[in-house]
Design a protein around this motif. Sequence first.
Motif, short mmCIF file in Angstrom:
data_model
loop_
_atom_site.label_atom_id
_atom_site.label_comp_id
_atom_site.label_asym_id
_atom_site.label_seq_id
_atom_site.Cartn_x
_atom_site.Cartn_y
_atom_site.Cartn_z
N GLN A 366 38.31 39.42 46.31
CA GLN A 366 37.64 39.71 45.04
C GLN A 366 38.66 40.01 43.94
O GLN A 366 38.56 39.50 42.82
CB GLN A 366 36.68 40.88 45.20
N ARG A 367 39.65 40.84 44.24
CA ARG A 367 40.65 41.18 43.22
C ARG A 367 41.48 39.96 42.84
O ARG A 367 41.80 39.76 41.66
CB ARG A 367 41.55 42.32 43.75
N TRP A 368 41.80 39.12 43.80
CA TRP A 368 42.54 37.87 43.55
C TRP A 368 41.79 37.01 42.54
O TRP A 368 42.35 36.55 41.54
CB TRP A 368 42.72 37.15 44.89
N MET A 369 40.50 36.80 42.77
CA MET A 369 39.72 35.96 41.88
C MET A 369 39.48 36.62 40.53
O MET A 369 39.48 35.96 39.48
CB MET A 369 38.40 35.59 42.54
N LEU A 370 39.29 37.93 40.52
CA LEU A 370 39.13 38.64 39.25
C LEU A 370 40.38 38.51 38.39
O LEU A 370 40.29 38.27 37.17
CB LEU A 370 38.82 40.12 39.51
N GLU A 371 41.52 38.66 39.00
CA GLU A 371 42.78 38.55 38.25
C GLU A 371 43.00 37.13 37.75
O GLU A 371 43.52 36.92 36.65
CB GLU A 371 43.95 39.02 39.10
N ALA A 372 42.61 36.14 38.55
CA ALA A 372 42.74 34.75 38.11
C ALA A 372 41.88 34.51 36.88
O ALA A 372 42.30 33.88 35.91
CB ALA A 372 42.36 33.80 39.24
N CYS A 373 40.65 35.01 36.92
CA CYS A 373 39.74 34.83 35.78
C CYS A 373 40.27 35.52 34.53
O CYS A 373 40.23 34.96 33.43
CB CYS A 373 38.36 35.36 36.12
N LYS A 374 40.75 36.73 34.68
CA LYS A 374 41.22 37.48 33.51
C LYS A 374 42.52 36.91 32.95
O LYS A 374 42.75 36.98 31.74
CB LYS A 374 41.40 38.95 33.89
#
Length: 673
Positions: A366-374
Motif C-alpha cells: 500500500q505504501r509503495w503504491m501511495l508513494e508512486a501516485c504522489k
Amino acid sequence: MIFNIQLILTLFLFQQNDAIVSEIVWLKKDAVVWSVDQKIKGKAHGMKEGNLWLFHNSRSQPVEVENGEFEVHVKLKEIHNTFVVAYNEKDMGMASDTLFLTLAYKPVPVYKPVIRMGKDHIHIQAIELENPLSETIDLEWLSATGNPETLEIIGTEDLGVIFKKPEKDGDYWINLKSHSLHDTKTYKAMFRKTGKEYTVFGPDNPRHPWMDSAILYQLSPYNFSASGGLNAITKKLPDIAALGINTLYLQPIFQSHRKGQGYDIVNYFKLNPAHGDEAELRNLIQKANELGLRVLFDLVLNHSSIHHPYAKSRIAHGPLSHYNDFYHTTFDGAKYSSHYNADEYGFINYFWKDLVNLNYDNEEVQRWMLEACKYWVEEFGIDGYRFDAIWGVMARKPEFGLRLRNELKSIKPDIFMLAEAKGREPEVYQYGFDAAYDWTNDTLWVSQWSWEYEYNASESKTAFNHPDAGKRAAILKASLFSDLDHANRILRFTENNDLPRFPVHHDLERSKTAAALVFSIPGIPMLYQGQEIGALPHPYRSVPIFDQGSSIRSQDSVGVFAYYQQLISKRKEYPAFQGGTLVPLEFKGNPEIVAFQRIAGDQMVTVILNPADKPASVSTDELPGFSKQDPKKQKWYNLLKDERVKLIEDNGKAKIYLKPYEIMWLAHTTFEH
C-alpha cells in the motif's frame, strides 16, 4: 556507516586460530523496503543466550535465540540501514554478513487538512493520518499566492489555524507545510467563494466542478505518431486543443518490460526511455496547461509485470525475498475470484499471465503504491489518474481507495480520480473515486460496456448493430435510463484502448450517431486517439496513428474532425449537457425511438434517436415543451445541423421525421417570421 560497525566489531570480537565452529546466517536478502517497521530473521544454531548482538548502523541491542533462530523487530530511522549480528563466548567470536535495507521513501508524517466554515471565520485543522517515526512536527499555515485576496490569519488552535473570511469571490488555496526530520511536505486545502456561498473541496468533500465539464482524450505514446515519444505529442497539442479537448489522458509512460501500451510496469518511478526524458515530460505538461489542457496519467495499481525486480526476487529467493508477500497468492473467494489464474510460481493473475496481482493486505505494498501516485503529482503537477484495473484492488481491498483519496486530495484537492471499474456500482464512489466506466454490473464479464449485448474478441457487438433492430432501443434505454443517481460520474465512450474501432463493425453514419449520443448524455465524454480522423486499426496493433509532419485535421479523410469539434462545442455551449438532469421520454406506438431531455435550470435540450435501419417519426404532441401552436410557428432548432426543425404532417398531426440512425438535439430558440 559500515566503518562504524566494523570498528565496533573489532573491539567486540576476537578469534583464535580456527575456533569458529558455527556461523550466523541471514534468512533475508538485501532489499529496498517500504516501511520503517521491519522484521529481520536469521539462524544462529548452538549459540548461548546473552551473547548474540544486533548492530544496526551505530546502534546495538541484544538478540534472543530460540531453536537456533532469531527474529528482531527494528525501526528504520535512516534511509540507508546496515545490520550485522555478532556472537562472543570465551575464545569464540563470529559475525554475520552485512544485511542492507534501504528505505525507499522519506518516512514523513502524512496530514489531511480539513476545512470547517464558521460564521465569520474559516477553521482549518491538520488531521494526522500517519507519523512513522512519532516525531513532534512543526506545522506552518500559509495563504497560497494567486488567491483572489490574501487570507488573514487571526488565530491558531490545536494543529490548526483560523482565517478571516475573504471579501472577493473565487478559488482559495491554503498551504500546510510540515517540517520533519527527513523532508518538508506541502499539503493543501481549497474552497470556493461565490457570493455568500462557500464550497470546500478535498478528501471529505465533493469533486471539483471542473470534472463536470471535462472532455477526455486518451492517447498512447508508443503509437501516437510514427516518430513516437512525448515530443511528438507536444507538437500535436494545439490540434487536440482546437478539437475542443480540455483533458489529456496518457496511457502508461513508465518503464515496462514489453513494447506496447505499457501496462506491464517494471518501475513506477521512472519514465520509459522510449518515450522521452523528464525534461520532455515537463515540457509536454507545461504546453498542455498553457493551452488549457489538464493532464491525467494512467497508472496500474492492481498488478506489476512479472519482470518487475520485486517479482523476480520472489521467484529467485522465495521466502528469503523481502517481496515474497508483495504478491497475491491466495484463492480468497473475493469478488471476481472466478477469474483467478495461478502460475507455476504461485502468482495469481486475472487474464494475463505476466501481469501478477499485488497483495494489498501487505502494508508495504500500500505504501509503495501511495508513494508512486504522489510522486508524479508532487514532481510534475499532473491533474489526476486513470487507475487501471482498480476493480481488482477494490475486490480484494476496497478500503484502500479511501486511503488513496485521503493522501492524493490532501496534496491536490481538485485532483481527478478515474477508476477503471463499474460506474454503476455505488461502492466505487463510496470508496473514494470521482468517476468510473460505463460498464454493466455483471461480475462474470468484468468490463462489459453497457452498449454491448454480447462479448466477442474480434467483433464489436453493440446496440447499434444488433441483428434485431427492434432490440436496439431496449438495449440503449437499459443503458441510458438506469442508475441515474451516478450518471454524471460515468465515463462515456465509443472507443478506448481495449475496444475495436467503432466504424469497423458499424459504419460511419452509425458511428457519428453513437458519438452524438455520448456527448448528449450525463457523464464524462472521451475520445480515443485517431477517433477524430476515423482511424480503423485495433488499438492493440502498433500501427502509428498520426503522421508527425501533418496536422491532425489534415489527416481526416472521412470528415469527422469537424463533426467532433461541433459536438464538443455544442456540449460546452449548453449547460444542460454538463451536470444537468436526464428525463427519459417514451412515445406511444413507437418504442423503437430513444428520447430524453437534458435539463439545467430553465434550459432544456431534447434528444431523439432512431437506432433502426428504417425511417421513423415522432409526434410533436408527445414532446414536452414543444409548441402546441400552429406547427409553422414552432420555435425548435436542430443543433447538430444548425437548422430549424422540419415537420411533416400525418393524419392532422405535426411530426418530426428521422432518417435511419439519425439523432437530433432539439433546442428551443427564437425565430423571426
